[in-house]
Design a protein around this motif. Structure first.
Motif, PDB file in Angstrom:
ATOM      1  N   ILE A 129      39.331  35.625  44.929  1.00 24.99           N
ATOM      2  CA  ILE A 129      38.994  34.960  43.825  1.00 24.99           C
ATOM      3  C   ILE A 129      37.638  34.787  43.574  1.00 24.99           C
ATOM      4  O   ILE A 129      36.929  34.839  44.904  1.00 24.99           O
ATOM      5  CB  ILE A 129      39.792  33.461  43.624  1.00 24.99           C
ATOM      6  CG1 ILE A 129      39.748  32.949  42.209  1.00 24.99           C
ATOM      7  CG2 ILE A 129      39.221  32.496  44.600  1.00 24.99           C
ATOM      8  CD1 ILE A 129      40.465  31.690  42.011  1.00 24.99           C
ATOM      9  N   THR A 130      37.020  34.770  42.444  1.00 23.44           N
ATOM     10  CA  THR A 130      35.780  34.656  42.222  1.00 23.44           C
ATOM     11  C   THR A 130      35.303  33.625  41.434  1.00 23.44           C
ATOM     12  O   THR A 130      35.974  33.369  40.367  1.00 23.44           O
ATOM     13  CB  THR A 130      35.100  35.937  41.438  1.00 23.44           C
ATOM     14  OG1 THR A 130      35.207  37.044  42.377  1.00 23.44           O
ATOM     15  CG2 THR A 130      33.546  35.968  41.468  1.00 23.44           C
ATOM     16  N   THR A 156      32.329  35.056  45.649  1.00 22.52           N
ATOM     17  CA  THR A 156      33.441  35.663  46.033  1.00 22.52           C
ATOM     18  C   THR A 156      34.005  34.912  47.147  1.00 22.52           C
ATOM     19  O   THR A 156      33.358  34.755  48.133  1.00 22.52           O
ATOM     20  CB  THR A 156      33.234  37.035  46.130  1.00 22.52           C
ATOM     21  OG1 THR A 156      32.859  37.760  45.093  1.00 22.52           O
ATOM     22  CG2 THR A 156      34.728  37.758  46.313  1.00 22.52           C
ATOM     23  N   PHE A 180      37.717  33.114  38.191  1.00 23.52           N
ATOM     24  CA  PHE A 180      38.137  34.238  37.534  1.00 23.52           C
ATOM     25  C   PHE A 180      38.432  35.286  38.504  1.00 23.52           C
ATOM     26  O   PHE A 180      38.173  35.238  39.801  1.00 23.52           O
ATOM     27  CB  PHE A 180      37.293  34.865  36.458  1.00 23.52           C
ATOM     28  CG  PHE A 180      36.323  35.515  36.972  1.00 23.52           C
ATOM     29  CD1 PHE A 180      35.967  36.731  37.024  1.00 23.52           C
ATOM     30  CD2 PHE A 180      35.093  34.727  37.489  1.00 23.52           C
ATOM     31  CE1 PHE A 180      34.724  37.697  37.326  1.00 23.52           C
ATOM     32  CE2 PHE A 180      34.095  35.131  37.917  1.00 23.52           C
ATOM     33  CZ  PHE A 180      33.924  36.898  37.876  1.00 23.52           C
ATOM     34  N   ASP A 181      39.128  36.408  38.109  1.00 30.05           N
ATOM     35  CA  ASP A 181      39.403  37.500  38.989  1.00 30.05           C
ATOM     36  C   ASP A 181      40.475  37.248  40.076  1.00 30.05           C
ATOM     37  O   ASP A 181      39.949  37.249  41.349  1.00 30.05           O
ATOM     38  CB  ASP A 181      38.010  38.326  39.630  1.00 30.05           C
ATOM     39  CG  ASP A 181      38.322  39.617  40.224  1.00 30.05           C
ATOM     40  OD1 ASP A 181      39.471  40.209  39.746  1.00 30.05           O
ATOM     41  OD2 ASP A 181      37.601  40.089  40.914  1.00 30.05           O
ATOM     42  N   ASP A 182      41.364  36.418  39.730  1.00 26.27           N
ATOM     43  CA  ASP A 182      42.132  35.821  40.795  1.00 26.27           C
ATOM     44  C   ASP A 182      43.336  36.994  41.148  1.00 26.27           C
ATOM     45  O   ASP A 182      44.254  37.280  40.551  1.00 26.27           O
ATOM     46  CB  ASP A 182      42.914  34.783  40.347  1.00 26.27           C
ATOM     47  CG  ASP A 182      43.899  33.950  41.133  1.00 26.27           C
ATOM     48  OD1 ASP A 182      44.093  34.315  42.500  1.00 26.27           O
ATOM     49  OD2 ASP A 182      44.734  32.930  40.884  1.00 26.27           O
ATOM     50  N   GLU A 183      43.052  37.465  42.464  1.00 29.42           N
ATOM     51  CA  GLU A 183      43.853  38.562  42.889  1.00 29.42           C
ATOM     52  C   GLU A 183      45.346  38.098  43.171  1.00 29.42           C
ATOM     53  O   GLU A 183      46.195  38.883  43.368  1.00 29.42           O
ATOM     54  CB  GLU A 183      43.153  39.341  44.100  1.00 29.42           C
ATOM     55  CG  GLU A 183      41.908  39.942  43.876  1.00 29.42           C
ATOM     56  CD  GLU A 183      42.167  41.234  42.923  1.00 29.42           C
ATOM     57  OE1 GLU A 183      43.309  41.696  42.952  1.00 29.42           O
ATOM     58  OE2 GLU A 183      41.152  41.778  42.393  1.00 29.42           O
ATOM     59  N   ARG A 232      47.181  36.491  41.688  1.00 27.19           N
ATOM     60  CA  ARG A 232      48.061  36.525  40.436  1.00 27.19           C
ATOM     61  C   ARG A 232      49.033  37.623  40.565  1.00 27.19           C
ATOM     62  O   ARG A 232      50.282  37.635  40.179  1.00 27.19           O
ATOM     63  CB  ARG A 232      47.327  36.588  39.095  1.00 27.19           C
ATOM     64  CG  ARG A 232      46.716  35.032  38.611  1.00 27.19           C
ATOM     65  CD  ARG A 232      46.077  35.438  37.337  1.00 27.19           C
ATOM     66  NE  ARG A 232      45.035  36.678  37.295  1.00 27.19           N
ATOM     67  CZ  ARG A 232      44.493  37.140  36.296  1.00 27.19           C
ATOM     68  NH1 ARG A 232      44.833  36.675  35.007  1.00 27.19           N
ATOM     69  NH2 ARG A 232      43.660  38.279  36.522  1.00 27.19           N
TER      70      ARG A 232
END
Length: 550
Positions: A138-139, A282, A318-321, A323
């Protein structure tokens, strides 16, 4: 095989204990499994990095990269060497052959690099390490309409707090402006005090140091000596004496120069998040850490931190991998529920509801057995493994359907339940065994794939084979035991009995329709195909050729 089936049929308690043991073992194993978006892959690459301050890429290539490459060429176990030269830094990647011990190769490469004695003066000692790929989870973006220094300090504070979360081990800045203390001395000041830049540089170097200076041993032990005087602020450098005379007069650096504590002027990269100047952090998953747990803790922290920040400053995750992983888990669960319902429904249309229930029970037993085997096979819960579970969902009950239907047929012929279960399961055990074995054999060649891609491909056959193994075991041992002791008595509850009678009438209509199709359509075609085999083989060959042509 008959002896094994008969033992389980005659020992129903052991069958039930085995069923519960498999299910509970799988349930207990799931929380212990590593959860990741994509499986960890050990990259067989060793990286050698050397710093050459002030050198151009061309100088780095000739002075560092070429010499390291020449030294490592011909080293046993090396597959390929690639080098990258950039300003101040040279990097050489050594790809080793498949099957080589990475730790042993790391030691051998390090020994060869350490033996290079013709590096130019100024080249720092090269570092040798295995290339380890870590996965971003995640970032976090920290931004607002504030000055660069305040934003950088706030971002560093946020990073320290994220690193302090229980599940987080490693995080890094996506890009960070380097702080820099610049000292500018005018030519007028140099002439006034009869100084050179070298003299000023030497004065700074002698008073801004942090180096070990040996040790002193005494009766009580050892005392380490260290010179600590490294400067980190403009005020410190302003107080450094440059000129002093016997009368006590001192000229300090701040009096003859302009000192700025700011960011490096060479930095020309800027991040905008939601149209605001931002810094990015990150967060990575390391080792056996749970990607979902890391993402949830970071998002909870971001929510609490935002409440404490002043207006105009924002912090966003954001950019939650993770998910993707959560979505795949939900997809598998949804497919499992729907598949279980459809299997029970289809079986209940043609077979008795109790038989449909026991046959469909093979799905959770097989899946839990597969989860139980995952740590032994060094597998994790990731997008690929979950996809494989979804893939085998449709074939996992095939053998149970064959066994269950045959047992129902033997019981319809009037055979005693236990004997029907033993004889029917034994009769189809060989074709069921080879049907499962052929599916396992289809997936098994993926285990022979080597290298990094092989580490990915092995997931599909290992999960498929383990799930099908438990499916085969359940259909030939646990299922016959359950069906052998399944009661045929009608329920004493009136509404259940009425519902059962209506369902039987519905089943009879389905069976009649199926029998009509078999007698009037399938059987005539079957007789013609048997009596005229070459005609039907020619038709099949024509369809095959037409398919290839299309």
């Amino acid at each position: 095989m008959e002896r094994i089936i008969r033992w389980f049929v005659n020992n129903s308690v052991a069958s039930n204990l085995m069923m519960f043991f498999i299910i509970l073992s799988g349930v207990a194993t799931i929380p212990l499994l590593k959860m990741e978006v994509f499986p960890d892959i050990e990259v067989d690459i060793i990286n050698v990095t050397a710093v050459y301050p002030g050198a151009t890429p061309s100088d780095v290539e000739n002075a560092v990269c070429v010499r390291i490459e020449e030294r490592l060429q011909g080293l046993d176990g090396v597959k390929k060497i690639t080098a990258t030269a950039s300003e101040n830094v040279g990097s050489v990647n050594v790809e080793i052959l498949s099957g080589q011990d990475v730790t042993e190769m790391l030691d051998r490469v390090k020994a060869e690099v350490d033996a290079i004695d013709n590096f130019p003066e100024g080249v720092e000692r090269p570092t040798v390490k295995q290339f380890i790929a870590i996965q971003a989870t995640i970032t976090v973006a920290v931004g607002g309409n504030i000055d660069d220094l305040t934003l950088t300090n706030l971002t560093e504070e946020v990073k320290d707090e994220i690193d302090g979360l229980p599940s987080v081990t490693y995080s890094s800045f996506v890009a960070k402006k380097d702080k820099e203390i610049s000292i500018e001395v005018s030519e007028k000041s140099l002439r006034k005090y009869d100084l050179t830049l070298g003299q000023i540089s030497q004065a700074i170097r002698s008073l801004s140091i942090d180096i070990p200076s040996g040790s002193i041993e005494n009766k009580t032990g050892e005392i380490l000596i260290r010179a600590q005087g490294q400067g980190y602020s403009a005020d410190y450098f302003s107080s450094i004496p440059i000129i002093s005379d016997p009368s006590g007069a001192v000229v300090r650096l701040g009096e003859i120069s302009t000192i700025r504590d700011d960011f490096s002027i060479d930095y020309d990269l800027e991040f905008l998040f939601n149209s605001k100047k931002s810094n990015l952090i990150t967060v990575y998953r390391v080792g056996n850490q749970n990607a979902i747990e890391i993402a949830n803790q970071v998002k909870d922290y971001v929510k609490l931190k935002q409440e404490r920040l002043p207006e105009g400053i924002s912090i966003t995750a954001f950019d939650d991998e993770s998910r993707l992983l959560v979505g795949r888990i939900e997809t598998m669960s949804k497919n499992a529920y729907q598949g279980l319902f459809l299997v029970v429904l289809v079986l209940a249309i043609f077979l008795k509801p109790k038989l449909a229930f026991w046959v469909s029970l093979g799905i959770p037993i097989s899946f839990m057995g597969g989860f139980w085997f995952m740590p032994i096979l060094d597998l994790s819960i990731n997008m690929l493994s979950l996809f494989t579970f979804i893939l085998v969902l449709g074939i996992v009950v095939d053998d149970a359907v064959v066994v269950g239907e045959n047992i129902a047929l033997f019981r319809e012929r009037g055979m005693e339940p236990k004997e029907a279960a033993v004889k029917a399961a034994t009769q189809v055990s060989t074709p069921v065994f080879f049907a499962v074995l052929t599916t396992m054999a289809t997936f098994s060649p993926m285990l022979a794939v080597e290298g990094q891609i092989g580490a990915i491909w092995r997931i599909f056959p290992l999960i498929t084979i383990s799930v099908l193994f438990w499916s085969l075991f359940e259909s030939l041992t646990i299922l016959p035991a359950h069906l052998a002791h399944s009661s045929e008595k009608k329920s004493k509850i009136i509404w259940i009995r009425i519902l059962s009678e209506k369902w039987e009438n519905f089943q009879n209509k389905i069976k009649s329709g199926l029998a009509y199709v078999i007698s009037n359509y399938y059987k005539p075609v079957l007789l013609k195909s048997v009596n005229k085999p070459f005609t039907f083989l020619s038709i099949a060959a024509s369809v095959f050729i037409l398919t290839i042509g299309i």
